[in-house]
Design an enzyme around this catalytic site. Structure first.
Site, PDB file in Angstrom:
ATOM      1  N   LYS A 110     -15.264   6.004  -8.486  1.00 22.61           N
ATOM      2  CA  LYS A 110     -14.551   4.838  -7.938  1.00 22.61           C
ATOM      3  C   LYS A 110     -14.572   3.750  -8.997  1.00 22.61           C
ATOM      4  O   LYS A 110     -15.492   3.672  -9.808  1.00 22.61           O
ATOM      5  CB  LYS A 110     -15.268   4.338  -6.679  1.00 22.61           C
ATOM      6  N   GLY A 227      -0.439   1.031  10.732  1.00 22.60           N
ATOM      7  CA  GLY A 227      -0.007   1.136   9.339  1.00 22.60           C
ATOM      8  C   GLY A 227       0.181   2.594   8.958  1.00 22.60           C
ATOM      9  O   GLY A 227       0.514   3.428   9.801  1.00 22.60           O
ATOM     10  N   ALA A 229      -1.922   5.180   8.037  1.00 15.33           N
ATOM     11  CA  ALA A 229      -2.751   6.218   8.666  1.00 15.33           C
ATOM     12  C   ALA A 229      -2.397   6.377  10.139  1.00 15.33           C
ATOM     13  O   ALA A 229      -2.206   7.490  10.642  1.00 15.33           O
ATOM     14  CB  ALA A 229      -4.230   5.857   8.502  1.00 15.33           C
TER      15      ALA A 229
END
Ligand code: NAD
Length: 423
Positions: A110, A227, A229
């Site tokens: 990440k 949204g 998802a």
């Protein structure tokens, strides 16, 4: 000292799994710490001719099962630059477990830049220079067989294309689409990426429904958030026969016991900017939304939504965590006692990382699959993982969240033990 240290939280989750697996302290320390964290200076000439220095990170947590994989975010968490470093460390660990849980041959990474392009006035040119300089600074440690970043908070296919292009030019003007995923389709992106997370959530719900012998036809669904998802989870559950009876967005929550048609809700939200006011619906509170009597609850907005009080009042049979971290730890034992199946975030929203992996495979082959081929491969990964996690939850008599971590940790450990330590 970092307040609410996210890396300390990530380490605690690992602790639980290590206890169940009876892992010794040295091995646990190995699994906890990232292999490498780099912090880079990103000097950029801004449009006014002045230099501004940004800070960027990349945390590479574990690559025992394959190259590091994980997003690059442009964000400025409240705790500042030091907090962000701990956050990317935690998120990189979490990517290791997520890739292992869905059996993707990749590890966890990440990264990001301490910058909020939504609240700061940054021009497109400035953002490109920041992105390309960051790509230059991390170009030695990323690569198609080393570390493959992807979009995350406030980064898109545009930034991914710029990183790919910078990397390719730095490596002798080579075409290297496999260095990054989440690219637009003409840049080597994959079909089905846009629907991946919601579709994966729907596959998980279908598997959970089989276990509790719930008929999806007519099953009532509640969606928190509206949204990416959530809308695709809703759309695919609707295709499987279920009916969305309540939904919410940042402006409020609505209900209609007779059910909504998802396409009509999307149309209305596109026109009005919110679901609130949808014809025939009644406005309700967030608490009412989450505790609505239904078969399937899909939290798909924010973290920390289901606390102990809400957990006690839940009236659903399945919770599919499309959002990251929607359930507080205090709620888990209450939900477990109520025999509600929780499909943990690490599995319920893994469709995105699954298709990122499939994008990388297509890039490496130089051959591209159809939408249905990609979706089918993702379905296989997710349904297999669902069944493995469910079996482990029965074996160890724990909830699916703990079982998912046990599965992930044991898979990483298996790879580590096969290789051993060298040098
Ligand atoms: P998005 O920005 O597309 O949608 C978020 C939705 O949540 C919006 O409709 C917004 O109005 C709504 N929302 C915001 N505040 C709310 C509130 N207080 N109450 C109710 N709704 C609220 O985001 P997304 O990509 O759908 O992501 C949603 C969640 O899913 C996040 O936790 C994200 O980390 C997780 N997730 C998404 C993906 C992905 O590929 N999209 C992958 C993994 C995890």
């Amino acid at each position: 000292m970092i307040k609410n240290d996210p890396f300390a939280n990530a380490t605690k989750q690992l602790d639980d799994a290590c206890k169940i697996l009876k892992i010794d302290k040295g091995t646990q320390d190995y699994l906890a710490m990232p292999n490498k964290i780099i912090r880079v200076k990103i000097p950029v000439k801004m449009d006014n001719g002045k230099i501004r220095v940004f800070t960027g990170f990349r945390s590479q947590h574990n690559n025992d099962r394959g190259p590091y994989k994980g997003g690059i975010r442009y964000f400025n968490p409240e705790g500042g630059v030091e907090y962000m470093e701990r956050e990317v460390m935690a998120l990189s660990a979490w990517m290791t477990w997520k890739c292992a849980v869905v059996d993707i041959p990749m590890g966890g990474g990440k990264g990001g830049i301490y910058l909020n392009p939504k609240t700061e006035k940054i021009s497109a040119g400035e953002l490109e220079r920041i992105t390309r300089r960051f790509a230059f600074m991390i170009s030695e440690i990323i690569g198609p067989q080393k570390d493959i970043p992807a979009p995350d908070v406030y980064t898109t296919g545009k930034e991914m294309t710029q990183i790919m292009d910078t990397f390719g030019k730095l490596h002798g003007v080579t075409y290297q689409p496999g260095v990054i995923t989440g690219k637009p389709i003409p840049m080597g992106g994959s079909l089905a990426r846009n629907v991946a997370t919601g579709l994966g959530t729907a596959y998980c719900v279908r598997e959970a429904a089989k276990i509790i012998k719930l008929k999806l036809k007519g099953a009532k669904v509640v969606l928190q958030g509206f949204g990416n998802a959530s809308t695709f989870a809703g759309e695919y559950l609707e295709k499987m026969g279920a009916k969305v009876i309540a939904a919410s967005d940042s402006k409020g929550s609505i209900i209609n016991p007779n059910g909504f048609k998802i396409s009509k809700l999307i149309e209305f939200k596109q026109k009005k900017g919110s679901l609130v006011g949808f014809p025939g619906s009644k406005k309700i509170s967030t608490e009412q939304l989450l505790t609505t009597k239904c078969e399937i609850l899909v939290p798909a907005a924010l973290e920390n939504q289901i606390n102990a009080k809400i957990a006690r009042n839940l009236k659903c049979k399945i919770i599919a965590e499309a959002a990251n971290g929607p359930t507080l730890p205090e709620a888990d034992p209450i939900i477990f006692k109520k025999k509600i199946i929780v499909i943990p975030d690490i599995l319920a929203n893994s469709g995105g990382v699954c298709i990122s992996y499939l994008e990388w495979v297509q890039n490496n082959m130089g051959y591209y699959w159809t939408f249905n081929e990609v979706a089918k491969k993702m379905e296989d990964h997710i349904t297999r993982s669902f069944r493995d996690i469910y079996a482990l939850s029965k074996k160890h008599k724990v909830d699916m969240r703990r079982a998912a971590m046990v599965l992930a940790v044991s898979r990483v450990l298996e790879a580590f033990n096969l290789k051993g330590l060298w040098p």
